[in-house]
Design a protein around this motif. Sequence first.
Motif, mmCIF file in Angstrom:
data_model
loop_
_atom_site.group_PDB
_atom_site.id
_atom_site.type_symbol
_atom_site.label_atom_id
_atom_site.label_comp_id
_atom_site.label_asym_id
_atom_site.label_seq_id
_atom_site.Cartn_x
_atom_site.Cartn_y
_atom_site.Cartn_z
ATOM 1 N N THR A 83 -16.471 0.970 -6.516
ATOM 2 C CA THR A 83 -16.279 -0.151 -5.617
ATOM 3 C C THR A 83 -14.968 -0.829 -5.982
ATOM 4 O OG1 THR A 83 -18.658 -0.468 -5.429
ATOM 5 C CG2 THR A 83 -17.264 -2.306 -4.769
ATOM 6 N N PHE A 84 -14.144 -1.094 -4.979
ATOM 7 C CA PHE A 84 -12.852 -1.712 -5.199
ATOM 8 C C PHE A 84 -12.860 -3.110 -4.613
ATOM 9 C CE2 PHE A 84 -12.094 2.811 -5.209
ATOM 10 C CZ PHE A 84 -11.333 2.966 -6.360
ATOM 11 N N SER A 85 -12.322 -4.058 -5.364
ATOM 12 C CA SER A 85 -12.247 -5.437 -4.894
ATOM 13 C C SER A 85 -11.025 -5.625 -3.995
ATOM 14 C CB SER A 85 -12.127 -6.385 -6.083
ATOM 15 O OG SER A 85 -10.852 -6.215 -6.698
ATOM 16 N N GLU A 86 -10.936 -6.768 -3.371
ATOM 17 C CA GLU A 86 -9.783 -7.095 -2.534
ATOM 18 C C GLU A 86 -8.498 -7.066 -3.360
ATOM 19 O OE1 GLU A 86 -8.177 -10.740 0.296
ATOM 20 O OE2 GLU A 86 -10.248 -10.730 -0.382
ATOM 21 N N ASP A 87 -8.547 -7.584 -4.592
ATOM 22 C CA ASP A 87 -7.373 -7.553 -5.464
ATOM 23 C C ASP A 87 -6.954 -6.119 -5.784
ATOM 24 O OD1 ASP A 87 -7.140 -10.314 -5.559
ATOM 25 O OD2 ASP A 87 -8.244 -10.496 -7.451
ATOM 26 N N ASP A 88 -7.936 -5.249 -6.034
ATOM 27 C CA ASP A 88 -7.636 -3.842 -6.295
ATOM 28 C C ASP A 88 -6.913 -3.215 -5.106
ATOM 29 O OD1 ASP A 88 -8.929 -3.895 -8.791
ATOM 30 O OD2 ASP A 88 -10.833 -3.227 -7.931
ATOM 31 N N LEU A 89 -7.415 -3.481 -3.907
ATOM 32 C CA LEU A 89 -6.812 -2.919 -2.695
ATOM 33 C C LEU A 89 -5.403 -3.457 -2.481
ATOM 34 C CD1 LEU A 89 -9.878 -2.965 -0.303
ATOM 35 C CD2 LEU A 89 -8.856 -0.991 -1.410
ATOM 36 N N ASN A 90 -5.216 -4.750 -2.670
ATOM 37 C CA ASN A 90 -3.884 -5.332 -2.494
ATOM 38 C C ASN A 90 -2.901 -4.766 -3.512
ATOM 39 O OD1 ASN A 90 -4.556 -6.920 -0.292
ATOM 40 N ND2 ASN A 90 -5.228 -8.619 -1.574
ATOM 41 N N THR A 91 -3.338 -4.606 -4.750
ATOM 42 C CA THR A 91 -2.479 -4.013 -5.778
ATOM 43 C C THR A 91 -2.120 -2.581 -5.418
ATOM 44 O OG1 THR A 91 -3.445 -5.419 -7.492
ATOM 45 C CG2 THR A 91 -2.339 -3.415 -8.230
ATOM 46 N N ALA A 92 -3.083 -1.825 -4.928
ATOM 47 C CA ALA A 92 -2.822 -0.442 -4.523
ATOM 48 C C ALA A 92 -1.816 -0.385 -3.380
ATOM 49 C CB ALA A 92 -4.123 0.250 -4.131
ATOM 50 N N ILE A 93 -1.970 -1.248 -2.406
ATOM 51 C CA ILE A 93 -1.047 -1.282 -1.266
ATOM 52 C C ILE A 93 0.368 -1.582 -1.751
ATOM 53 C CG2 ILE A 93 -0.400 -2.584 0.808
ATOM 54 C CD1 ILE A 93 -3.456 -2.881 1.316
ATOM 55 N N LEU A 94 0.510 -2.580 -2.605
ATOM 56 C CA LEU A 94 1.835 -2.926 -3.117
ATOM 57 C C LEU A 94 2.433 -1.785 -3.925
ATOM 58 C CD1 LEU A 94 1.228 -6.652 -4.108
ATOM 59 C CD2 LEU A 94 2.512 -5.780 -2.143
ATOM 60 N N SER A 95 1.610 -1.095 -4.703
ATOM 61 C CA SER A 95 2.092 0.038 -5.495
ATOM 62 C C SER A 95 2.557 1.176 -4.607
ATOM 63 C CB SER A 95 0.995 0.542 -6.441
ATOM 64 O OG SER A 95 0.662 -0.445 -7.371
ATOM 65 N N ILE A 96 1.807 1.464 -3.567
ATOM 66 C CA ILE A 96 2.180 2.534 -2.641
ATOM 67 C C ILE A 96 3.488 2.196 -1.950
ATOM 68 C CG2 ILE A 96 1.536 3.684 -0.473
ATOM 69 C CD1 ILE A 96 -1.418 3.392 -1.463
ATOM 70 N N LYS A 97 3.608 0.968 -1.457
ATOM 71 C CA LYS A 97 4.839 0.565 -0.787
ATOM 72 C C LYS A 97 6.032 0.635 -1.746
ATOM 73 C CE LYS A 97 4.897 -1.292 2.988
ATOM 74 N NZ LYS A 97 5.218 -0.783 4.320
ATOM 75 N N ALA A 98 5.853 0.194 -2.990
ATOM 76 C CA ALA A 98 6.947 0.239 -3.966
ATOM 77 C C ALA A 98 7.334 1.680 -4.270
ATOM 78 C CB ALA A 98 6.530 -0.486 -5.248
ATOM 79 N N ALA A 99 6.355 2.557 -4.380
ATOM 80 C CA ALA A 99 6.644 3.966 -4.651
ATOM 81 C C ALA A 99 7.411 4.594 -3.500
ATOM 82 C CB ALA A 99 5.350 4.711 -4.916
ATOM 83 N N ILE A 100 7.038 4.267 -2.290
ATOM 84 C CA ILE A 100 7.738 4.791 -1.120
ATOM 85 C C ILE A 100 9.167 4.287 -1.091
ATOM 86 C CG2 ILE A 100 7.846 4.727 1.409
ATOM 87 C CD1 ILE A 100 4.729 4.695 1.335
ATOM 88 N N ARG A 101 9.344 2.993 -1.351
ATOM 89 C CA ARG A 101 10.696 2.420 -1.345
ATOM 90 C C ARG A 101 11.567 3.013 -2.445
ATOM 91 N NH1 ARG A 101 8.094 -3.211 -0.431
ATOM 92 N NH2 ARG A 101 8.132 -3.339 1.829
#
Length: 104
Positions: A83-101
């Motif tokens: 189970t992933f919390s909202e903070d986990d999801l937001n951190t994952a989104i930011l990490s994915i975007k940073a990796a893409i950039r």
Amino acid sequence: YLVFGRVPFEGNGAREMFDSVCKSKLLFPTKPGVSAELKDLLRAILVKQPMSRPSLDEISQHAWLQQGMRTRMPTQDNSEFLTFSEDDLNTAILSIKAAIRSVI
């Protein structure tokens, strides 16, 4: 990487990785099985044209994230769920975007 245990595009070094991102088709492994909504979100985030990618606000409004902001995902053996919390999801989104950039 967080969903499938590997990056969506591969290459030896930054140049090969960049070429793979630009030229390779996005394919999803058969395991673990994921929802159509998650695939739709990943396709949107990983679209080839950077200016066509969704903003963080648009990502946060995506149907997959709006499903209670808590997602159950199967582990490697498919017998347990994480189970992933909202903070986990937001951190994952930011990490994915940073990796893409960082590749562009």
